[in-house]
Design a protein around this motif. Structure first.
Motif, short mmCIF file in Angstrom:
data_model
loop_
_atom_site.label_atom_id
_atom_site.label_comp_id
_atom_site.label_asym_id
_atom_site.label_seq_id
_atom_site.Cartn_x
_atom_site.Cartn_y
_atom_site.Cartn_z
N LYS A 122 0.86 -1.19 0.00
CA LYS A 122 0.00 0.00 0.00
C LYS A 122 0.89 1.23 0.00
O LYS A 122 1.85 1.32 0.76
CB LYS A 122 -0.91 0.02 1.23
CG LYS A 122 -1.91 -1.11 1.22
CD LYS A 122 -2.79 -1.09 2.44
CE LYS A 122 -3.75 -2.27 2.38
NZ LYS A 122 -4.53 -2.35 3.60
N HIS A 123 0.55 2.17 -0.87
CA HIS A 123 1.31 3.42 -0.99
C HIS A 123 0.34 4.57 -1.16
O HIS A 123 -0.81 4.37 -1.53
CB HIS A 123 2.26 3.35 -2.19
CG HIS A 123 3.26 2.25 -2.08
ND1 HIS A 123 4.41 2.38 -1.36
CD2 HIS A 123 3.26 0.98 -2.56
CE1 HIS A 123 5.09 1.25 -1.42
NE2 HIS A 123 4.41 0.39 -2.13
N LEU A 124 0.84 5.79 -0.91
CA LEU A 124 0.04 6.99 -1.10
C LEU A 124 0.73 7.95 -2.04
O LEU A 124 1.94 8.16 -1.93
CB LEU A 124 -0.18 7.72 0.23
CG LEU A 124 -1.10 7.08 1.26
CD1 LEU A 124 -1.10 7.91 2.54
CD2 LEU A 124 -2.51 6.94 0.73
N VAL A 125 -0.02 8.51 -2.95
CA VAL A 125 0.42 9.70 -3.68
C VAL A 125 -0.04 10.84 -2.78
O VAL A 125 -1.24 11.08 -2.64
CB VAL A 125 -0.23 9.79 -5.08
CG1 VAL A 125 0.18 11.08 -5.77
CG2 VAL A 125 0.15 8.57 -5.93
N LYS A 126 0.92 11.50 -2.14
CA LYS A 126 0.60 12.47 -1.09
C LYS A 126 0.40 13.88 -1.62
O LYS A 126 1.15 14.34 -2.46
CB LYS A 126 1.72 12.49 -0.05
CG LYS A 126 1.86 11.17 0.68
CD LYS A 126 2.97 11.25 1.68
CE LYS A 126 3.16 9.93 2.37
NZ LYS A 126 4.26 9.98 3.33
N TYR A 127 -0.60 14.54 -1.09
CA TYR A 127 -0.92 15.94 -1.35
C TYR A 127 -1.08 16.30 -2.83
O TYR A 127 -0.58 17.32 -3.28
CB TYR A 127 0.13 16.85 -0.71
CG TYR A 127 0.35 16.58 0.74
CD1 TYR A 127 -0.61 16.93 1.67
CD2 TYR A 127 1.51 15.98 1.20
CE1 TYR A 127 -0.43 16.68 3.02
CE2 TYR A 127 1.70 15.71 2.55
CZ TYR A 127 0.73 16.06 3.45
OH TYR A 127 0.92 15.81 4.78
N PRO A 128 -1.80 15.48 -3.62
CA PRO A 128 -2.02 15.89 -5.01
C PRO A 128 -2.98 17.08 -5.07
O PRO A 128 -3.86 17.21 -4.21
CB PRO A 128 -2.64 14.65 -5.65
CG PRO A 128 -3.34 13.97 -4.52
CD PRO A 128 -2.49 14.23 -3.30
N ALA A 129 -2.80 17.93 -6.06
CA ALA A 129 -3.69 19.09 -6.21
C ALA A 129 -5.12 18.64 -6.48
O ALA A 129 -6.07 19.22 -5.98
CB ALA A 129 -3.19 20.00 -7.32
#
Length: 146
Positions: A122-129
């Protein structure tokens, strides 16, 4: 404070095309910290009020200062992160990459984008616009690959 430069993740395979690059958005990053400061400040003030502290205002002030300091300290590192979407893989900031068919779940998750692989990572793409647009771009690439 020195600028953080992410290592790895820049090498593409022969013939691999870059479709999109996702970076952490500064406004989204600070908005998240503002929400965190408000929630934690309210909680800290409520706890101090509940235990009978004569200065419950110190909780929100302390929480705002702590969250602001944390945000300032981590900003250069977090805002330098980038995720690269190619026609074959999603390359994470640390250089780790996943083949598009290995991505089982791509969904918005509290303002970020959660990625779950076939292997259970599990991973996150953090703080995308725009988390919805990020999910749509990854789904389009996955669909084109299928």
């Amino acid at each position: 404070m020195p600028e953080f430069v992410p290592q790895g993740g820049l090498d593409r395979l022969p013939g691999e095309r870059l479709l999109a690059e996702f970076r952490a958005d500064r406004a989204t990053y600070w908005r998240g910290h503002l929400v965190m400061a408000v929630v934690l400040g309210f909680g800290a003030g409520a706890v101090l009020w509940f235990i009978g502290n004569p200065a419950p205002w110190a909780g929100p002030v302390g929480a705002a200062l702590a969250v602001g300091l944390r945000g300032w300290y981590l900003a250069s590192e977090v805002l330098a992160l980038r995720w690269q979407l190619t026609d074959r893989r999603l390359i994470l900031p640390g250089g780790r990459a996943f083949a598009l068919p290995d991505l089982v779940t791509v969904q918005p998750f509290f303002g970020d984008v959660q990625l779950v692989t076939r292997q259970g990572d599990k991973h996150l793409v953090k703080y995308p616009a725009d988390p919805t647009a990020t999910v749509a771009a990854i789904d389009r690439a996955r669909g084109a690959r299928a």
